[in-house]
Design a protein around this motif. Sequence first.
Motif, short mmCIF file in Angstrom:
data_model
loop_
_atom_site.label_atom_id
_atom_site.label_comp_id
_atom_site.label_asym_id
_atom_site.label_seq_id
_atom_site.Cartn_x
_atom_site.Cartn_y
_atom_site.Cartn_z
N PHE A 1 0.85 -1.19 0.00
CA PHE A 1 0.00 0.00 0.00
C PHE A 1 0.88 1.24 0.00
O PHE A 1 1.71 1.42 0.90
CB PHE A 1 -0.89 0.02 1.25
CG PHE A 1 -1.85 -1.13 1.34
CD1 PHE A 1 -3.21 -0.92 1.11
CD2 PHE A 1 -1.42 -2.40 1.67
CE1 PHE A 1 -4.11 -1.98 1.20
CE2 PHE A 1 -2.31 -3.46 1.75
CZ PHE A 1 -3.65 -3.25 1.51
N TYR A 2 0.71 2.09 -1.00
CA TYR A 2 1.48 3.32 -1.14
C TYR A 2 0.53 4.50 -0.96
O TYR A 2 -0.49 4.59 -1.64
CB TYR A 2 2.15 3.38 -2.51
CG TYR A 2 3.16 2.28 -2.68
CD1 TYR A 2 4.48 2.46 -2.31
CD2 TYR A 2 2.77 1.03 -3.18
CE1 TYR A 2 5.41 1.43 -2.44
CE2 TYR A 2 3.69 0.00 -3.31
CZ TYR A 2 5.00 0.20 -2.94
OH TYR A 2 5.91 -0.82 -3.06
N ALA A 3 0.85 5.38 0.00
CA ALA A 3 -0.05 6.47 0.36
C ALA A 3 0.68 7.81 0.26
O ALA A 3 1.77 7.97 0.82
CB ALA A 3 -0.58 6.26 1.78
N ASP A 4 0.06 8.74 -0.45
CA ASP A 4 0.65 10.07 -0.66
C ASP A 4 -0.38 11.16 -0.42
O ASP A 4 -1.53 11.05 -0.88
CB ASP A 4 1.15 10.22 -2.10
CG ASP A 4 2.26 9.24 -2.42
OD1 ASP A 4 3.33 9.37 -1.80
OD2 ASP A 4 2.05 8.35 -3.26
N ILE A 5 0.02 12.20 0.28
CA ILE A 5 -0.85 13.36 0.49
C ILE A 5 -0.98 14.10 -0.83
O ILE A 5 0.02 14.41 -1.48
CB ILE A 5 -0.29 14.28 1.59
CG1 ILE A 5 -0.31 13.56 2.93
CG2 ILE A 5 -1.06 15.60 1.64
CD1 ILE A 5 0.40 14.28 4.05
N VAL A 6 -2.21 14.38 -1.22
CA VAL A 6 -2.45 15.12 -2.46
C VAL A 6 -3.04 16.50 -2.22
O VAL A 6 -3.01 17.35 -3.11
CB VAL A 6 -3.35 14.32 -3.45
CG1 VAL A 6 -2.64 13.06 -3.91
CG2 VAL A 6 -4.70 14.00 -2.84
N LYS A 7 -3.54 16.73 -0.99
CA LYS A 7 -4.15 18.04 -0.69
C LYS A 7 -4.26 18.19 0.82
O LYS A 7 -4.50 17.23 1.53
CB LYS A 7 -5.54 18.09 -1.33
CG LYS A 7 -6.30 19.37 -1.13
CD LYS A 7 -7.66 19.26 -1.82
CE LYS A 7 -8.59 20.36 -1.35
NZ LYS A 7 -9.94 20.18 -1.86
N THR A 8 -4.09 19.44 1.29
CA THR A 8 -4.35 19.74 2.69
C THR A 8 -5.24 20.97 2.77
O THR A 8 -5.22 21.83 1.88
CB THR A 8 -3.05 20.02 3.48
OG1 THR A 8 -2.36 21.09 2.88
CG2 THR A 8 -2.17 18.78 3.56
N GLY A 9 -6.03 21.01 3.82
CA GLY A 9 -6.86 22.16 4.11
C GLY A 9 -6.49 22.70 5.47
O GLY A 9 -5.39 22.44 5.97
N ASN A 10 -7.40 23.41 6.11
CA ASN A 10 -7.14 23.93 7.45
C ASN A 10 -7.06 22.79 8.47
O ASN A 10 -6.15 22.75 9.30
CB ASN A 10 -8.22 24.93 7.86
CG ASN A 10 -7.95 25.54 9.21
OD1 ASN A 10 -6.82 25.91 9.52
ND2 ASN A 10 -8.98 25.63 10.03
N THR A 11 -7.99 21.84 8.39
CA THR A 11 -8.02 20.71 9.32
C THR A 11 -7.90 19.37 8.60
O THR A 11 -7.73 18.34 9.25
CB THR A 11 -9.33 20.69 10.14
OG1 THR A 11 -10.43 20.49 9.25
CG2 THR A 11 -9.52 21.96 10.94
#
Length: 131
Positions: free
Chosen positions: A76-86
Amino acid sequence: MTEPLQLPQKPCALRVVPQPADANVYGDVFGGWIMSQVDMAGSVPACRRANGRVVTVAVNSFVFKQPVFVGDLLSFYADIVKTGNTSVTVSVEVYAQRMRYAAEVVKVTDALLTYVATDDNRRPRALPVID
């Protein structure tokens, strides 16, 4: 003829081999079991980015591309693609190494999940600022 698929050359969030209890009588792994593993894998970078507790708030998309069998080695490969305030949105890709065919690697799942950072009272909290 296409080139054989290889595992991505990046850190793996989770690696697991499904067992008979995770499948039906024919050896096909339950989709719900795969979904729970994807959720755990996606939480790894989300927890790191949030520097603490997160909760899953949305499964934005989930596509099963190939079946998964008892005995497959799943990566399983997991990558952050977007962040918001929370919130933190994570893309998870799952590959299976078919253990009965040593060289065969297939992509079995693509998913996109959103997590929200929470405080000790399980209320949403802002993500820490990155320096």
